[in-house]
Write an enzyme that holds these catalytic residues in place. Sequence first.
Site, mmCIF file in Angstrom:
data_model
loop_
_atom_site.group_PDB
_atom_site.id
_atom_site.type_symbol
_atom_site.label_atom_id
_atom_site.label_comp_id
_atom_site.label_asym_id
_atom_site.label_seq_id
_atom_site.Cartn_x
_atom_site.Cartn_y
_atom_site.Cartn_z
ATOM 1 N N GLY A 54 0.823 -1.202 0.000
ATOM 2 C CA GLY A 54 0.000 0.000 0.000
ATOM 3 C C GLY A 54 0.854 1.247 0.000
ATOM 4 O O GLY A 54 1.981 1.249 -0.479
ATOM 5 N N ASP A 102 9.306 -5.995 14.349
ATOM 6 C CA ASP A 102 9.949 -5.402 13.170
ATOM 7 C C ASP A 102 10.657 -4.092 13.502
ATOM 8 O O ASP A 102 10.557 -3.118 12.772
ATOM 9 C CB ASP A 102 8.913 -5.187 12.067
ATOM 10 C CG ASP A 102 9.556 -5.140 10.683
ATOM 11 O OD1 ASP A 102 10.698 -5.604 10.535
ATOM 12 O OD2 ASP A 102 8.916 -4.639 9.738
#
Length: 546
Positions: free
Chosen positions: A21, A132
């Site tokens: 995205g 992450d």
Amino acid sequence: MNTWEVPGYTGSLELGAGASGRVVLAVHEETGVEVAVKYLSESLRTRPGFVHGFRAEARLLGGLESPYVAGLYEYVESPAGAAIVMELVDGVSLRALLKRQGPLDPEAALVILKGSLLGLANAHRIGVVHRDYKPENVLVTPDGYSKLVDFGIAVDAGTSAGVAGTPSYMAPEQWTGAPASPTADVYAATATFFECLTGHKPYLGDNLAELALQHVDAPVPAEDAPEAVRDLVRRGLAKNPEERPARAEDLVAELEAAAGTAYGPSWEERGRGRLAALVALLPLLLPSPREAPQSSTDTARTVLHRQPGRGRAQSWLPGRPGLLVCAAALLAALLTSGIPFDPGTAAQREAQALATTSAQPGQGPAAPPAPPASTPSPSTTPTESAGLSPSPTVSPSGPAASGSGEPPIPATPTGDQETTAPGGPATPTTTVPAPPAAPTVKDVAVSSFRQTGPTTATATIGITTDGTGPISITVSWFTGGTAGQLGTPDGASQTFERSGATRYTLTVDHTFRNLGCYWAVPSTTTPAAADGGATQQLLTRRCDLR
């Protein structure tokens, strides 16, 4: 390309984009407040696992109140798209800073680590593991503060969610798909800190297999770091998670002690000043000087609930914003699946057009006058947008996963997500979408069962399901002296976890310990098959029944 925009916001500039995205700088039309809007890509919006993960990220941000994490304003989902509206932080990514300025001095690196670790500590306190942490997801503001962003693959602590993370920063246990743990975040944060100090990552394998082996077996390269912080590096990058600080707040305490001892009580002030000077050299990478929007969007929207005069997100509690996100997701599912919807009220009629969730505000400045939709409030502290998690998406493929050595290397790509952070290249992230619901097991069959030696045998088992969700397959072994009867269990049963397909074939070997003319192998599944499973028996070569 999908041109859908969140109703009530006007986009002006793309801050980052990738297969998953894009992140867009936008203005709330009613108040003029600048925000960052994270749009899920059109291709992933049609895949339930990614949509589920996107909703989960919004739900998590709604429950995480921290000045060191970019906050949630609202989550919007409609048949035309899905988006997370977040704080816009006026800052640059640590990746961009390192790319242009090279290694940082220890005080500046310690300040960056501390700020983003405080955001990570808030996540750990509510049981969330980021998974992450890396330079792309740490943002530095013009006054030298740092924030942690992008909780796109975050999960609850203890969740077994497969192999996930960015390879250069993944803890040894992440490579094996071990349950998510705060100690893995501590490892990734320390690896990022090491890169700030040295200008290079702790390990530089040429491929995933080599990189995995280095993270698991290679010595911690603490000698490359300044002497004053080597113990901090050794602790944070310890191979055994039990030898690392247990949570981010524990690493913060060790960091402050080491920094105070080595650099004196003013280390933080000096480090923040140096960071501010470095960010000042990169003005074009800040969202603040960007041009104002030139167009607007006229679209219908729905407000499920809104308390007037409130600002940004606070704790995610059942009955308040938690119910809102659940309701929004349910409404969106009803709309996109074609299930009849009873428009009993005006709000319900509007909900047929768009489902919107707004996080309830907590502390902070008062919001602008509430428009007919959820309104973000400006923050009095520097804020920043969360970017998209870059990542080739892969999942473990079981015992036959590709790669050499231990642990197994993730394989079987299922999709790519990659985002270029403002001012710097993206780093690949490995992630697995949330698994679908458990399927119905249509058939279990033992297609082959044969003796391979005096005490050994092999069995081949096939399973057919009506969906790709997770199942468990249990194989047991029995010996006996009567045909048609299982007899006595021989050793422990073996259980295998599988998902991602509708047909599975297992070949399982066994060494029998007990005597008996007949060997049997029953196989069952969870969820259970309609017929309960399958069993096959064989007459061993050791017996003569004449």
